[in-house]
Design a protein around this motif. Sequence first.
Motif, PDB file in Angstrom:
ATOM      1  N   UNK A 192       0.834  -1.205   0.000  1.00  0.00           N
ATOM      2  CA  UNK A 192       0.000   0.000   0.000  1.00  0.00           C
ATOM      3  C   UNK A 192       0.864   1.247   0.000  1.00  0.00           C
ATOM      4  N   UNK A 193       0.255   2.356  -0.391  1.00  0.00           N
ATOM      5  CA  UNK A 193       0.949   3.636  -0.279  1.00  0.00           C
ATOM      6  C   UNK A 193       0.631   4.317   1.048  1.00  0.00           C
ATOM      7  N   UNK A 194      -0.316   3.764   1.774  1.00  0.00           N
ATOM      8  CA  UNK A 194      -0.742   4.428   3.024  1.00  0.00           C
ATOM      9  C   UNK A 194      -0.362   3.576   4.229  1.00  0.00           C
ATOM     10  N   UNK A 195       0.932   3.465   4.487  1.00  0.00           N
ATOM     11  CA  UNK A 195       1.357   2.539   5.516  1.00  0.00           C
ATOM     12  C   UNK A 195       0.943   2.960   6.914  1.00  0.00           C
ATOM     13  N   UNK A 196       0.958   4.250   7.210  1.00  0.00           N
ATOM     14  CA  UNK A 196       0.585   4.666   8.569  1.00  0.00           C
ATOM     15  C   UNK A 196      -0.833   4.229   8.884  1.00  0.00           C
ATOM     16  N   UNK A 197      -1.675   4.331   7.874  1.00  0.00           N
ATOM     17  CA  UNK A 197      -3.056   3.919   8.064  1.00  0.00           C
ATOM     18  C   UNK A 197      -3.145   2.403   8.239  1.00  0.00           C
ATOM     19  N   UNK A 198      -2.413   1.682   7.402  1.00  0.00           N
ATOM     20  CA  UNK A 198      -2.434   0.224   7.492  1.00  0.00           C
ATOM     21  C   UNK A 198      -1.880  -0.247   8.841  1.00  0.00           C
ATOM     22  N   UNK A 199      -0.825   0.420   9.331  1.00  0.00           N
ATOM     23  CA  UNK A 199      -0.243   0.048  10.625  1.00  0.00           C
ATOM     24  C   UNK A 199      -1.286   0.057  11.730  1.00  0.00           C
ATOM     25  N   UNK A 200      -2.091   1.109  11.744  1.00  0.00           N
ATOM     26  CA  UNK A 200      -3.119   1.216  12.783  1.00  0.00           C
ATOM     27  C   UNK A 200      -4.113   0.063  12.665  1.00  0.00           C
ATOM     28  N   UNK A 201      -4.504  -0.224  11.424  1.00  0.00           N
ATOM     29  CA  UNK A 201      -5.436  -1.327  11.203  1.00  0.00           C
ATOM     30  C   UNK A 201      -4.840  -2.654  11.658  1.00  0.00           C
ATOM     31  N   UNK A 202      -3.554  -2.832  11.371  1.00  0.00           N
ATOM     32  CA  UNK A 202      -2.909  -4.103  11.720  1.00  0.00           C
ATOM     33  C   UNK A 202      -2.761  -4.247  13.224  1.00  0.00           C
ATOM     34  N   UNK A 203      -2.483  -3.135  13.913  1.00  0.00           N
ATOM     35  CA  UNK A 203      -2.364  -3.192  15.367  1.00  0.00           C
ATOM     36  C   UNK A 203      -3.692  -3.627  15.965  1.00  0.00           C
ATOM     37  N   UNK A 204      -4.751  -3.049  15.435  1.00  0.00           N
ATOM     38  CA  UNK A 204      -6.076  -3.403  15.936  1.00  0.00           C
ATOM     39  C   UNK A 204      -6.385  -4.860  15.609  1.00  0.00           C
ATOM     40  N   UNK A 205      -6.036  -5.247  14.403  1.00  0.00           N
ATOM     41  CA  UNK A 205      -6.293  -6.613  13.974  1.00  0.00           C
ATOM     42  C   UNK A 205      -5.555  -7.614  14.862  1.00  0.00           C
ATOM     43  N   UNK A 206      -4.266  -7.354  15.132  1.00  0.00           N
ATOM     44  CA  UNK A 206      -3.547  -8.357  15.931  1.00  0.00           C
ATOM     45  C   UNK A 206      -4.061  -8.403  17.365  1.00  0.00           C
ATOM     46  N   UNK A 207      -4.665  -7.313  17.827  1.00  0.00           N
ATOM     47  CA  UNK A 207      -5.209  -7.316  19.182  1.00  0.00           C
ATOM     48  C   UNK A 207      -6.524  -8.074  19.265  1.00  0.00           C
ATOM     49  N   UNK A 208      -7.258  -8.121  18.154  1.00  0.00           N
ATOM     50  CA  UNK A 208      -8.614  -8.679  18.233  1.00  0.00           C
ATOM     51  C   UNK A 208      -8.793  -9.996  17.487  1.00  0.00           C
ATOM     52  N   UNK A 209      -7.810 -10.372  16.698  1.00  0.00           N
ATOM     53  CA  UNK A 209      -7.965 -11.562  15.869  1.00  0.00           C
ATOM     54  C   UNK A 209      -7.994 -12.823  16.731  1.00  0.00           C
ATOM     55  N   UNK A 210      -8.932 -13.719  16.430  1.00  0.00           N
ATOM     56  CA  UNK A 210      -9.026 -14.951  17.208  1.00  0.00           C
ATOM     57  C   UNK A 210      -8.286 -16.077  16.496  1.00  0.00           C
ATOM     58  N   UNK A 211      -7.000 -16.187  16.773  1.00  0.00           N
ATOM     59  CA  UNK A 211      -6.210 -17.261  16.168  1.00  0.00           C
ATOM     60  C   UNK A 211      -6.132 -18.421  17.152  1.00  0.00           C
ATOM     61  N   UNK A 212      -5.973 -19.651  16.645  1.00  0.00           N
ATOM     62  CA  UNK A 212      -5.754 -20.770  17.564  1.00  0.00           C
ATOM     63  C   UNK A 212      -4.557 -20.453  18.454  1.00  0.00           C
ATOM     64  N   UNK A 213      -4.577 -20.992  19.657  1.00  0.00           N
ATOM     65  CA  UNK A 213      -3.579 -20.596  20.639  1.00  0.00           C
ATOM     66  C   UNK A 213      -2.140 -20.832  20.183  1.00  0.00           C
ATOM     67  N   UNK A 214      -1.925 -21.940  19.502  1.00  0.00           N
ATOM     68  CA  UNK A 214      -0.530 -22.263  19.182  1.00  0.00           C
ATOM     69  C   UNK A 214      -0.047 -21.649  17.867  1.00  0.00           C
ATOM     70  N   UNK A 215      -0.906 -20.840  17.253  1.00  0.00           N
ATOM     71  CA  UNK A 215      -0.472 -20.147  16.035  1.00  0.00           C
ATOM     72  C   UNK A 215      -0.132 -18.705  16.388  1.00  0.00           C
ATOM     73  N   UNK A 216       1.072 -18.295  16.020  1.00  0.00           N
ATOM     74  CA  UNK A 216       1.478 -16.933  16.358  1.00  0.00           C
ATOM     75  C   UNK A 216       1.686 -16.089  15.117  1.00  0.00           C
ATOM     76  N   UNK A 217       1.409 -14.799  15.254  1.00  0.00           N
ATOM     77  CA  UNK A 217       1.542 -13.908  14.106  1.00  0.00           C
ATOM     78  C   UNK A 217       2.554 -12.813  14.422  1.00  0.00           C
TER      79      UNK A 217
END
Length: 740
Positions: free
Chosen positions: A705-730
């Motif tokens: 993307x050309x809008x990384x600052x915006x994507x960073x915020x989205x990704x931070x939120x995503x990693x905080x809320x994403x329901x991944x299986x316990x043994x899978x890490x991102x």
Amino acid sequence: MIARVTLDLALGKEFDYLIPADLDGQVEVGTRVKAPFAHRQVLGCVTALLESSPHPNLRPLLKVIGRQSHVSPAILRLARWMGEYYCCGPEAALKTVLPEAVRKEKDGWREQLFVRALPQHGPGPKLSRRQEEILDYARGHAEAPLQELLRATGAAGQTVRRLEDKGLLAIAPKISERDPYARETILPTQSLTMNADQARALAEISAALRSDGPPRRAFLLHGVTGSGKTEVYLQAIALALEQGKGAIVLVPEISLTPQTVERFKARFSSGPQQTLVAVLHSHLSAGERHDEWHKIRQGRARIAIGARSAVFAPVERLGLIIVDEEHEHSYKQEEAPRYHARDVAVVRAQMEEAVVVLGSATPSLESFYNARKGKYRLLEMPARADDKKMPIVHVVDMRQVARHEKKSAIFSPVLQEAILQRLERKEQTILFLNRRGYATSLQCELCGYVAQCPDCSVSLTYHRQEQKLKCHICGHEETAPLVCPEAKCRNPAIRYSGLGTERVESALASLFPRARIKRMDSDTLKRKEDYRRILGDVRTGKIDILVGTQMIAKGLHFPNVTLVGIVHADLGLHIPDFRGSERTFQLLTQVAGRAGRGDVEGEVLVQAFTPFHPAIQYARRHDFNGFYEQEMEFRQQLKYPPITRIALLLLRGRNEEKVKFSADYLKRELAKRTAGMADLIIKGPAAAPLARTKTEYRFQIMLLTRQMSRLSLLLAELSATLALPEEVRMTVDIDPVDLM
Ligand code: ADP
Ligand code: ZN
């Protein structure tokens, strides 16, 4: 008053504490403190002082660490930016700005016992000869470390203590500062008279240093190897010091050699501007690092020089940041926070209204693109300062060699002949092998063909067991061919040919049994002294041929090296990383810069199976601009950086199915949550280039993307809320430089 604290624990939030009366006046923003947390006591950093807190029942802080706050408001702001942009959270970011050695609770100064002779009134007591000797020694030194006195006089501690009892000596502990360079004798140097290019570059930097307004303060200094960039840095620093400002010099870890440090120390070790130059370096002991850091923090050292993490050096009234060899990938930290020191330097300079100079003979496309767009001011130094000619570069077509030899040859006849000549003339040779080619691409030795992904234009990776070619960016797969697919070639022996520095070394030894050969790569360099010792042996002529990886490509000056051979230039080209060409161009140019630093003109021989590849051809002609234009067309077409920025998401875990499943789920979630970002491209999931470690499976998704600052915020939120299986890490890597 209330202190808001970021604890040294990854909790994702901050906590408020009361400042008890006995710590009144000692707590400021940036102070390290000890605070109660649940049933533990934890260290942390004060990030704000408040009149009141929304939380009831605050507990008091326990202790203040050190006499001076550790983190200045400016660095705190930088850490905040870093936490957000690199999606690593404030704790990790704050942790990174302070070296481990100064984060400890116990203060890290070294105390030593010092002996001082006391003034004597009237006739002294009768002393033994030993005691007289000791007293003489102490009187001859204003203050001597006890250990040194004992060593010099051969006395026992007891004897000295007895003199103390008699009131003749005082023994007391005192901080004794460590100086990692104490044993080097450094002769002061004077400024050189600059040539026209240097003077022009310095004039622009100087104007920026003097102006207080915000306009362009970021420079890209593009100067060929030997153009005298270092002299420009030195004189720019002198100007900053003149204005009462400090400077930071970043160099890649590998070029942080004693010679480099010496050049800076020598210039500022005497004269009216004399100042301490503090060195921050991973090879220093923890104690040395502690002391060097505090020399800067206390304002006694106004110049900090170091690798990546020196970008956080606590220089107050910062005037100038130099990033030498700005294209170097080692500026990027490969663990969280995955920051890029060059980019952090630019942001820091902006925040503190300092000037930043990025220097390189082969700028990264990112920086050159920024210069073209006017974000950085471009300064060019196209000629060598020392009037040495650029070496002549010949490309050897290894396909021709392969057609004539039965077995695949490592050295072409031309290269063998050239090495022999050097041996006869008692000149030296460096042979260079870019070993990153171990990610096995499939290359035809007769025509040079390499299989590429139709969508990503990176080389496909050969999976021997499955007989498949796979793209590690988008996941594309195809069956590995049994004969070369080029219609004109049809070579039935198409295969990957692995080649390492070790094999090069042994082949050399059998070709030239009398030559003194030395290999230098991360395998042979177990200790830091090895590096210095081998380089010393090259300098003093004890080695005829040096074989090595990119490690030897960096700023070394060897006057007697007149031949540089690049054994297999393609190895770095055909890798599943779109920067393969750029890296190869940079390496060839840097390596070529190693030849001909002395009086004899240098020669460079580049062996390649794809001799007409643009990266090789432009490097041969020392044509950076040509390479840039041509490479940018490719980046433009595929929307790769610097046109866009990349975020790389890596998922890993023990169970392949679960990781794969999570990656697919992540991709769907990403698509949903980034729906508003029109320019976003999502590639993958694909098996990561290192698809499997001993215990883990790894999949990755690439976002452009050309809008990384915006994507960073989205990704931070995503990693905080994403329901991944316990043994899978991102993990999230923003602006990755290494896709292998
Ligand atoms: P770079 O950092 O661009 O590779 P250096 O600063 O190492 O280049 O300079 C290369 C050589 O040229 C060094 O030996 C340096 O002392 C010399 N040099 C640099 N500037 C001048 C100058 N103005 N006059 C004479 N020699 C110079
Ligand atoms: Zn692909």
